[in-house]
Design an enzyme around this catalytic site. Structure first.
Site, PDB file in Angstrom:
ATOM      1  N   HIS A 192      -1.082  -4.795 -20.583  1.00 29.23           N
ATOM      2  CA  HIS A 192      -1.596  -5.561 -19.463  1.00 29.23           C
ATOM      3  C   HIS A 192      -0.939  -6.940 -19.466  1.00 29.23           C
ATOM      4  O   HIS A 192      -0.415  -7.393 -20.478  1.00 29.23           O
ATOM      5  CB  HIS A 192      -3.112  -5.683 -19.565  1.00 29.23           C
ATOM      6  CG  HIS A 192      -3.814  -4.391 -19.271  1.00 29.23           C
ATOM      7  ND1 HIS A 192      -5.176  -4.279 -19.215  1.00 29.23           N
ATOM      8  CD2 HIS A 192      -3.330  -3.156 -19.001  1.00 29.23           C
ATOM      9  CE1 HIS A 192      -5.502  -3.028 -18.925  1.00 29.23           C
ATOM     10  NE2 HIS A 192      -4.393  -2.326 -18.798  1.00 29.23           N
ATOM     11  N   GLU A 197      -2.045  -9.948 -19.439  1.00 29.48           N
ATOM     12  CA  GLU A 197      -2.557 -10.959 -20.370  1.00 29.48           C
ATOM     13  C   GLU A 197      -1.936 -10.771 -21.766  1.00 29.48           C
ATOM     14  O   GLU A 197      -1.494 -11.728 -22.405  1.00 29.48           O
ATOM     15  CB  GLU A 197      -4.081 -10.844 -20.510  1.00 29.48           C
ATOM     16  CG  GLU A 197      -4.870 -10.970 -19.213  1.00 29.48           C
ATOM     17  CD  GLU A 197      -5.108  -9.624 -18.520  1.00 29.48           C
ATOM     18  OE1 GLU A 197      -4.161  -8.815 -18.457  1.00 29.48           O
ATOM     19  OE2 GLU A 197      -6.233  -9.401 -18.032  1.00 29.48           O
ATOM     20  N   SER A 245      16.784   8.933  18.424  1.00 32.26           N
ATOM     21  CA  SER A 245      16.092   7.765  17.891  1.00 32.26           C
ATOM     22  C   SER A 245      16.927   7.012  16.853  1.00 32.26           C
ATOM     23  O   SER A 245      16.436   6.080  16.222  1.00 32.26           O
ATOM     24  CB  SER A 245      14.766   8.196  17.260  1.00 32.26           C
ATOM     25  OG  SER A 245      15.001   9.134  16.243  1.00 32.26           O
ATOM     26  N   THR A 269       8.883  15.912  12.491  1.00 29.61           N
ATOM     27  CA  THR A 269       9.859  14.872  12.139  1.00 29.61           C
ATOM     28  C   THR A 269      10.928  15.436  11.208  1.00 29.61           C
ATOM     29  O   THR A 269      12.106  15.103  11.321  1.00 29.61           O
ATOM     30  CB  THR A 269       9.131  13.671  11.488  1.00 29.61           C
ATOM     31  OG1 THR A 269       8.165  13.194  12.423  1.00 29.61           O
ATOM     32  CG2 THR A 269      10.079  12.561  11.116  1.00 29.61           C
ATOM     33  N   ARG A 319      16.022   3.697  -1.058  1.00 29.47           N
ATOM     34  CA  ARG A 319      17.417   3.411  -1.376  1.00 29.47           C
ATOM     35  C   ARG A 319      17.646   1.913  -1.580  1.00 29.47           C
ATOM     36  O   ARG A 319      18.557   1.342  -1.023  1.00 29.47           O
ATOM     37  CB  ARG A 319      18.316   3.942  -0.257  1.00 29.47           C
ATOM     38  CG  ARG A 319      18.202   5.450  -0.069  1.00 29.47           C
ATOM     39  CD  ARG A 319      19.241   6.000   0.881  1.00 29.47           C
ATOM     40  NE  ARG A 319      18.989   5.694   2.264  1.00 29.47           N
ATOM     41  CZ  ARG A 319      18.233   6.436   3.086  1.00 29.47           C
ATOM     42  NH1 ARG A 319      17.646   7.527   2.649  1.00 29.47           N
ATOM     43  NH2 ARG A 319      18.072   6.079   4.335  1.00 29.47           N
ATOM     44  N   GLU A 343       5.118   7.743   7.866  1.00 28.97           N
ATOM     45  CA  GLU A 343       6.224   7.634   8.827  1.00 28.97           C
ATOM     46  C   GLU A 343       6.287   8.927   9.612  1.00 28.97           C
ATOM     47  O   GLU A 343       7.183   9.746   9.407  1.00 28.97           O
ATOM     48  CB  GLU A 343       7.553   7.436   8.094  1.00 28.97           C
ATOM     49  CG  GLU A 343       7.720   6.097   7.437  1.00 28.97           C
ATOM     50  CD  GLU A 343       9.181   5.836   7.030  1.00 28.97           C
ATOM     51  OE1 GLU A 343      10.024   5.641   7.908  1.00 28.97           O
ATOM     52  OE2 GLU A 343       9.459   5.858   5.825  1.00 28.97           O
TER      53      GLU A 343
END
Ligand code: AOF
Ligand code: ZN
Length: 374
Positions: free
Chosen positions: A51, A53, A169, A197, A208, A293
């Site tokens: 962690h 700390e 697009s 899509t 990337r 997306e």
């Protein structure tokens, strides 16, 4: 105290270095200060690692006795993958602890600060609290709802089109905006899109940027009709790819599984994958965040299901026109303006010539709806 703010700002900047490396754990930064100078710094660098700390204590150039520790998140007091940070703070005889945000993890939730106070340490809470909560909005949402934080992203022209009338697009935004998109892919543990899509763009959906890691690819495909030659399928051995489907046909599922994909079964709702059930299942799988997306259909379903927390809208200074050209959100839409999904704008920025509007879906009903039913 301005000094507290100054060092907490530094701790926040350190915390940010863990982006993409610590999910589903929090981004945490810590600074140790003695006599007005920093003697040690650290941040949570990797999931399961030390962690912030403890890392800062390990990096101290001199004894931390009597020093002040600045930490963006309340120190933990439980045995997890690492021992409690409260013990390390006491062992090093730190005099004062300045905390940004309380930890909503039920294992900590105020107990961390209390243990420190009861041991005689001076504790100041809530320094830059809003910023410290904001940086961990994914962690806070996930630990409280057990479902992933969903950021929907789309890019459109100034007349609100995501493609020309003919369906083209590539590209709407320019390179600087696309670099930011890859940074956000790195920030989220998974990326989600739909079969449509994948068919239209054959995307890789990877990250990337230097030192980035690709998110797990989630494909919503109600009937398992994605071509097995799609890039997301053929590269499933390199980048984890999970299909979310209602299709139980073992033969069809095997096609994707032999390529190394996982196929998860989700109940059907109105002819599609039930997205509320999907996020519940993904939460159980340890997915804390999703960068969505998708196309207009998936976006509409996600909003309707109430699973979206944040929206990133990129606007390119272009006009496509076309009555039938695609827009970011499909579905039936609302009848009256008063029924609109309400957003709160958090930030507006330029990436080259393109504008990014970062916004949150209004809380209230939306959040309640995304909480899993008990
Ligand atoms: C972190 N990094 O710097 C701090 C965390 O399983 P563990 O031991 O890694 O503990 C994870 C929990 O510890 C986490 O949910 C949060 O409540 C607390 N603080 N976690 O991963 C850190 N300070
Ligand atoms: Zn800890």
């Amino acid at each position: 105290m301005t000094e507290d703010i100054f060092f907490m700002e530094r701790a926040l900047a350190l915390a940010e270095r863990g982006v993409g490396k610590v999910n589903p754990n929090p981004l945490v930064g810590a600074v140790i200060v003695k006599g007005g100078t920093i003697i040690g710094e650290g941040w949570h660098e990797a999931f399961g690692g030390l962690h912030a700390e403890r890392r800062a204590l390990e990096n101290c150039r001199e004894s931390a006795e009597g020093s002040t520790l600045y930490v963006t998140l309340e120190p933990c007091c439980h045995y997890g993958k690492t021992p409690p940070c409260t013990e390390a703070i006491l062992a090093h005889k730190i005099g004062r602890v300045v905390i940004g945000a309380p930890d909503p993890n039920p294992l900590v939730a105020g107990k961390g600060s209390r243990i420190l106070r009861e041991a005689g340490i001076s504790v100041t809470e809530g320094v830059l609290r809003k910023k410290c909560e904001e940086i961990n909005r994914i962690f806070f949402h996930y630990i409280q709802t057990k479902t992933p934080y969903v950021t929907m992203k789309y890019a459109m022209t100034m007349d609100g089109k995501t493609a020309t009338w003919a369906g083209h697009s590539k590209w709407i935004t320019e390179n600087p905006a696309r670099v930011r998109v890859h940074e956000d892919r790195n920030r989220h543990m998974a990326i989600m899109t739909g079969r449509g899509t994948v068919e239209a763009d054959n995307p890789m959906l990877n990250c990337r940027i230097p030192d980035g890691r690709s998110p797990i690819r989630l494909i919503c495909d109600t009937r398992l009709r994605t071509r097995d030659t799609a890039a997301v399928v053929t590269t499933a051995g390199e980048i984890p790819t999970w299909f979310l489907t209602c299709c139980k046909d073992a033969g069809k599922r095997a096609i994707y599984e032999t390529h190394g994909c996982r196929v998860l079964t989700v109940p059907e709702k109105e002819g599609h994958v039930d997205l509320r059930q999907a996020v519940r299942l993904l939460g159980e799988e340890g997915i804390d965040s999703i960068y969505l997306e998708g196309g207009s259909g998936l976006h509409a379903s996600a909003l309707e299901a109430g699973i979206v927390q944040e929206i990133h809208c990129y606007i390119a200074p272009k006009l496509f026109g076309g009555t039938d050209a695609m827009t970011p959100i499909g579905g039936p839409g609302v009848e009256f303006p008063s029924q609109a999904v309400r957003m709160r704008i958090r930030n507006v920025s330029f990436y080259g010539e393109d504008v990014l509007i970062e916004s949150r879906v209004e809380q209230g009903e939306e959040v309640k709806r995304c909480l899993p039913e008990s």
